[in-house]
Design an enzyme around this catalytic site. Structure first.
Site, mmCIF file in Angstrom:
data_model
loop_
_atom_site.group_PDB
_atom_site.id
_atom_site.type_symbol
_atom_site.label_atom_id
_atom_site.label_comp_id
_atom_site.label_asym_id
_atom_site.label_seq_id
_atom_site.Cartn_x
_atom_site.Cartn_y
_atom_site.Cartn_z
ATOM 1 N N SER A 1 2.462 -0.461 -3.916
ATOM 2 C CA SER A 1 2.873 0.904 -4.244
ATOM 3 C C SER A 1 2.301 1.977 -3.319
ATOM 4 C CB SER A 1 2.501 1.230 -5.696
ATOM 5 O OG SER A 1 3.377 0.569 -6.582
ATOM 6 N N SER B 1 2.866 6.006 -10.569
ATOM 7 C CA SER B 1 3.448 4.921 -9.777
ATOM 8 C C SER B 1 4.741 4.384 -10.376
ATOM 9 C CB SER B 1 2.436 3.777 -9.612
ATOM 10 O OG SER B 1 2.712 3.026 -8.454
ATOM 11 N N LYS C 1 -3.642 6.994 -3.531
ATOM 12 C CA LYS C 1 -2.608 6.222 -4.226
ATOM 13 C C LYS C 1 -3.124 4.813 -4.462
ATOM 14 C CE LYS C 1 1.449 5.538 -5.994
ATOM 15 N NZ LYS C 1 0.838 4.489 -6.851
ATOM 16 N N LYS D 1 4.807 4.339 -1.917
ATOM 17 C CA LYS D 1 5.296 5.557 -2.571
ATOM 18 C C LYS D 1 4.764 6.823 -1.912
ATOM 19 C CE LYS D 1 6.166 3.377 -7.043
ATOM 20 N NZ LYS D 1 5.441 2.156 -7.313
#
Length: 335
Positions: free
Chosen positions: A53, A108, A213, A56
């Site tokens: 992720s 997320s 993140k 993202k």
């Protein structure tokens, strides 16, 4: 008092000991200067690996580069049923794209990733094409995307260095920075008020961690990106496939903050280049370097070959043979 002092000193030493699996097999990490993007430290930092992720970050950045203002979008059935982590969107639900970006970065949501991709790219495939085009334009040579969420695909990879550069570029976008540094986001939909807390644990517990993140898939393992700021210094840490990532990020950031200092390479002012020529540096040039690197810094001024009395030149700082920062300067000539 002496006994207490000895215990405190031992505790300080222990906190700076590297976590045991910082160099784990099949993993990589990178630390870059968040101001210049220069690689400071790393291990397998250019090796392509799944990033889960962390994808993202680039999804959000690409979206914001395409659309600067929030808009309403209707959630498709495909987005609402996207595989993986979710913010529980419903088919036909109307959402502001700004709220979807917060759901993407803080929680997320794979459903948010698909909804944003459909909105900005016309389709997931169209948006992924734009993600790759943007990555190529920014020089991310070890990076390729097949989807906007980070679901595993053998061709969907990046390196620790490239992923750190993703956050480096993205944090220059004011709206991305606002979203990525948010700890809690409150919003309102037809069903009522709601709020999301950032999943990045260090943002809630470590004062120097201001953005980042999280990511995880079985194939990628734990992946993490963190932007740290302390005492006028800023660094980005990325680890790929590291099971002890919270401790590793704290250790690496502390190590860099201890060993690197903000150093003024050139002070602002007017410099006499030739008897008839001066160069004006509007702001001092500072760099994050360690003691050994200071000895290898040099300045090079590029002056355009024109007859105009006023023109722009370029002042570049080199570390040995590598250019690490370039700024524009005003060149004045007198006849």
């Amino acid at each position: 008092m002496r006994k207490t002092s000895v215990i405190a000193s031992l505790l300080l030493v222990l906190t700076l000991v590297a976590p045991t699996n910082i160099y784990a097999s099949g993993s990589s990490w990178a630390v870059i200067d968040a101001e210049t993007g220069r690689l400071l430290k790393g291990e397998n930092e250019h090796y392509p690996l799944p990033i889960a992720s962390l994808t993202k970050m680039w999804t959000a950045y690409t979206f914001l580069e395409l659309q600067s203002e929030s808009e309403e979008t209707v959630i498709s059935a495909e987005a609402a049923t996207a595989e993986g982590s979710s913010i529980y969107l419903q088919p036909g639900q109307v959402m502001q794209t700004d709220d979807l970006l917060y759901g993407l970065m803080l929680r997320s949501g794979n459903d948010a990733a698909q909804a944003l991709a459909e909105h900005a790219g016309g389709s997931v495939e169209g948006f992924v094409y734009l993600m790759n085009e943007t990555a190529e334009r920014h020089g991310l040579e070890q990076t390729y995307f097949t989807n906007p969420s980070g679901l595993h695909h053998e061709r969907h990879v990046s390196s620790a260095y490239d992923t750190a550069k993703m956050l480096y570029f993205a944090m220059k976008n004011p709206e991305f920075r606002k979203i990525a540094t948010t700890k809690n986001h409150s919003f309102e939909i037809d069903a009522g008020k709601n709020s999301w807390q950032n999943k990045h644990r260090l943002l809630l517990s470590e004062p120097s961690a201001i953005a980042g993140k999280t990511g995880f898939t079985k194939a990628a393992g734990r992946t993490l990106a963190t932007y740290f700021e302390k005492d006028g210094k800023s660094v980005i840490v990325v680890t790929l496939n590291n099971g002890d990532d919270w401790k590793v990020h704290k250790y690496l950031s502390q190590q860099v903050f201890s060993h690197y200092q903000r150093y003024t390479v050139a002070k602002k002012g007017r410099y006499q280049i030739f008897p008839h020529m001066t160069a004006t540096l509007d702001d001092s040039i500072t760099l994050l370097v360690n003691k050994n690197e200071r000895k290898s810094l040099s300045n090079v001024l590029q002056i355009p070959q024109t007859e105009q009395p006023q023109k722009k030149g370029y002042w570049t700082i080199y570390l040995e043979t590598d250019p690490i920062k370039t700024v524009a300067v005003d060149i004045d000539t007198k006849k």
